[in-house]
Structures are given as C-alpha cells and as structure tokens.
Design an enzyme around this catalytic site. Structure first.
Site, PDB file in Angstrom:
ATOM      1  N   LYS A  61      -4.715  49.513  74.088  1.00  0.00           N
ATOM      2  CA  LYS A  61      -3.484  48.857  74.753  1.00  0.00           C
ATOM      3  C   LYS A  61      -2.557  48.094  73.650  1.00  0.00           C
ATOM      4  O   LYS A  61      -3.342  47.959  72.715  1.00  0.00           O
ATOM      5  CB  LYS A  61      -3.856  47.646  75.982  1.00  0.00           C
ATOM      6  CG  LYS A  61      -4.796  48.291  77.167  1.00  0.00           C
ATOM      7  CD  LYS A  61      -4.860  47.355  78.201  1.00  0.00           C
ATOM      8  CE  LYS A  61      -5.871  48.013  79.258  1.00  0.00           C
ATOM      9  NZ  LYS A  61      -5.150  48.950  80.144  1.00  0.00           N
ATOM     10  N   THR A  62      -1.442  48.134  74.074  1.00  0.00           N
ATOM     11  CA  THR A  62      -0.702  47.217  73.151  1.00  0.00           C
ATOM     12  C   THR A  62      -1.039  45.976  73.056  1.00  0.00           C
ATOM     13  O   THR A  62      -1.532  45.208  74.113  1.00  0.00           O
ATOM     14  CB  THR A  62       0.759  47.363  73.452  1.00  0.00           C
ATOM     15  OG1 THR A  62       1.017  46.492  74.658  1.00  0.00           O
ATOM     16  CG2 THR A  62       1.204  48.593  73.509  1.00  0.00           C
ATOM     17  N   MET A  63      -0.713  45.011  72.051  1.00  0.00           N
ATOM     18  CA  MET A  63      -1.095  43.559  72.216  1.00  0.00           C
ATOM     19  C   MET A  63      -0.508  43.269  73.108  1.00  0.00           C
ATOM     20  O   MET A  63      -0.989  42.029  73.683  1.00  0.00           O
ATOM     21  CB  MET A  63      -0.511  43.101  70.687  1.00  0.00           C
ATOM     22  CG  MET A  63      -1.553  43.388  69.530  1.00  0.00           C
ATOM     23  SD  MET A  63      -3.258  42.923  69.736  1.00  0.00           S
ATOM     24  CE  MET A  63      -3.143  41.054  70.157  1.00  0.00           C
TER      25      MET A  63
ATOM     26  N   GLN B  26       0.199  44.071  76.122  1.00  0.00           N
ATOM     27  CA  GLN B  26      -0.636  44.377  77.462  1.00  0.00           C
ATOM     28  C   GLN B  26      -1.823  43.453  77.551  1.00  0.00           C
ATOM     29  O   GLN B  26      -2.415  42.972  78.530  1.00  0.00           O
ATOM     30  CB  GLN B  26      -0.948  45.839  77.613  1.00  0.00           C
ATOM     31  CG  GLN B  26       0.096  46.827  77.877  1.00  0.00           C
ATOM     32  CD  GLN B  26      -0.328  48.343  77.771  1.00  0.00           C
ATOM     33  OE1 GLN B  26      -0.794  48.633  76.585  1.00  0.00           O
ATOM     34  NE2 GLN B  26       0.049  49.153  78.703  1.00  0.00           N
TER      35      GLN B  26
END
Lengths: 135, 181
Positions: free
Chosen positions: B165-167, B169
């Site tokens: 996931k993105t940071m 998220q």
C-alpha cells in the site's frame, strides 16, 4: 497481451485474445480482453478482430466492434478501419494500443498507435512479421 | 480464400532485448496455427493452439509471463469468438490456469454463458480438466522487476498485514486501527 485471428478457405473466421493485464492492477480488475466487442470479435460477415493496449480505453470505445462495424457498414478496409478506430479512441478517451483483423474476403489489417506492436502472419506458405512501422 | 493466421504479441514500448524474443515467439505461434489450418483443423483450433504457444512463452504478457497485480499475484483474462455463429466464451481474473484461452473455449462450448470470472471460474476450469500451474510458474524475472519498479514509482511499501500500500494508505489504516470507539 497476445491475440490471433484465423480464416479458412471457406471464409470461416475465429478470433482470440489472452492477457495478464496491467502491472500493479487492483485485484479483480478486468480489462477489455474478455469483453466481447472490446478486445475480441468475430463475424464471418464482417471481420475477426483482436486487440492489445490500454484495456480501459478499448472498453469505453468498444474497439473490436467498432472496427467490425466500419468494415461491414462503411466498406473500409480492415487497415483503414483500425486506423480510424484507434484515432477515435485517442481523441475521445486517450490511450494507445494495437489491433489485428481479417475480413471475410481475407484482407488483413495490422495497426497500432503505440510506438511498437509485435505481429506476424502466415499465408500461402509464407511467414511475415514485424514490430516497427514499415516492417 | 487462402487460409491465414494472423497474430499479435502486444503493443507499447518493446525493450530492445525483447524484440528478438518477440519475433521468435510470434513466428513460432504462427507456424503452429498455420499447421493446424493446413492439417484441416478448424479456425477455432488454429486460434486456440496459436494463443497457447504465446501463453507458454515468457516473453509475452499472457499465461507464463503475465503481469503482477498490486499485491503481487497473477490474474489472467482470455476470450475466443467463432464468426460462423457468433458464439463467444471468456474467462476473467482467473488464477493458476496454465492456458486461459482453453478455459475460454470451454466456456463457449460447454456452458450457455459468455463469461465466467474470478475464483469460481478458476475452479470450474480445473473441474473441466484445464491444466494448472503453481503461481511461481507464471511469474518471470522480467515481470517481477516491472512490478518492483511499479511499486517504487507509486511509493508503495509492504504493510504489517503483508499487503502493498502507499504510505498514506498505511497511515490511514493505522489511524483507524487505533480508534477505540
């Protein structure tokens, strides 16, 4: 993505497309490949078509069915129908890709608006292939 | 009419070292499909056998060599259509099926449907005798490197649950996890 279109001596046409999709796609994402009329289409009365490219764009435009309609109803050659369809897609929704097609008379269409597309065909005992424009 | 088989192996920017592999792959596929036609096989047989060759070739994004999803798995799609009667079959988001084009043809020939999707489609294809492979079979170094680059380009990292996931998220998830109400 890969695809194939075949025609036999009696004018029977079939088309198929298979893909792994896009790198990093969300689980469950489905592109144009399994969409009849988007990434694949076949009708003995018009053309067999297989596509490759940005699936979401192909789905919005209905690329395969649009190519077949142009051949069937306006009399365009498969090559011209592919060019017109990809131009329309680029103008309306963006995205790039390529299409191969064979019409009921055996005329071939090979076109793309991306930088390259690998293609090949066999006919009359000869093999032709390419990846860049003009090959 | 002269029997003809026409194939594509994908569009886009093709790496220099991939061009020869694509040439060889598409030529091998055409030879296979053309031979089927010359031997009196149907156009459906020719298309399916041609695509099977390409699906088995790791130089192409289908079957072995398929792209990885965001979490790093393989999900493939395939379709086939017969021009004589407009019969069509397809599978979407299937996993573990070596040749999805075979599964698509089975949908066309053995069901009243046009498309089966997801785990149900994968399980059905197995029941129908489609050849299966472990996920490792499908993942090539080439596509794995593409995926790592994609993760880096999108600032993705592995969360504590093992998902990418993105940071942003992950921070949002942690915030929700820490809420007590």
């Amino acid at each position: 993505t890969v695809g194939a279109v075949a025609i036999d001596a009696d004018g029977n046409i079939a088309a198929g497309t298979s893909t792994g999709g896009l790198t990093g796609k969300l689980p469950g994402r489905v592109g144009d490949t399994p969409g009849i009329g988007h990434g694949v289409f076949a009708d003995n009365d018009s053309v067999g078509v297989s596509g490759t490219g940005v699936g979401e764009s192909f789905m919005k435009v209905g690329v395969a069915r649009r190519v077949s309609y142009l051949v069937e109803k306006t009399g365009l050659s498969p090559n011209d129908a592919i060019t017109e369809t990809l131009d329309y897609m680029a103008q309306r929704v963006g995205g790039d890709g390529g299409v191969i097609a064979i019409d009921g008379a055996g005329n071939l269409g090979i076109g793309w608006n991306s930088n390259q597309m690998s293609w090949a065909y066999g006919r009359n005992g000869e093999l032709h292939y390419g990846v860049n424009r003009g090959e | 009419l002269m029997p003809t088989i026409l194939v594509h192996g994908g569009a886009g920017d093709i790496d220099e070292d991939m061009v020869i592999r694509k040439f060889n792959g598409t030529k091998a596929a055409v030879r296979q499909g053309y031979q089927v036609l010359m031997d009196g096989g149907s156009v459906m047989d020719a298309v399916m056998e041609t695509i099977k060759v390409l699906e088995d070739n790791p130089a192409f994004n289908a079957g072995k060599g398929a792209a990885l999803t965001q979490p790093g798995h393989i999900e493939t799609d395939a379709s086939i259509m017969r021009g004589s009667d407009l019969a069509a079959g397809s599978v979407a988001s299937v996993s573990g099926i070596r040749n999805p084009i075979v599964a698509a043809r089975k949908v066309l020939e053995q069901t009243p449907h046009v498309q089966l999707a997801g785990d149900s489609a994968s399980n059905w294809a197995v029941d129908q005798g489609c050849e299966t492979e472990d996920e490792d079979y499908f993942i090539t170094l080439h596509q794995y490197e593409y995926w790592l680059q994609w993760l880096a380009d999108h600032n993705m990292t592995k969360s504590t649950s093992g998902e990418y996931k993105t940071m942003n998220q992950i921070e949002t998830m942690d915030k929700w996890k820490n809420q007590k109400s």
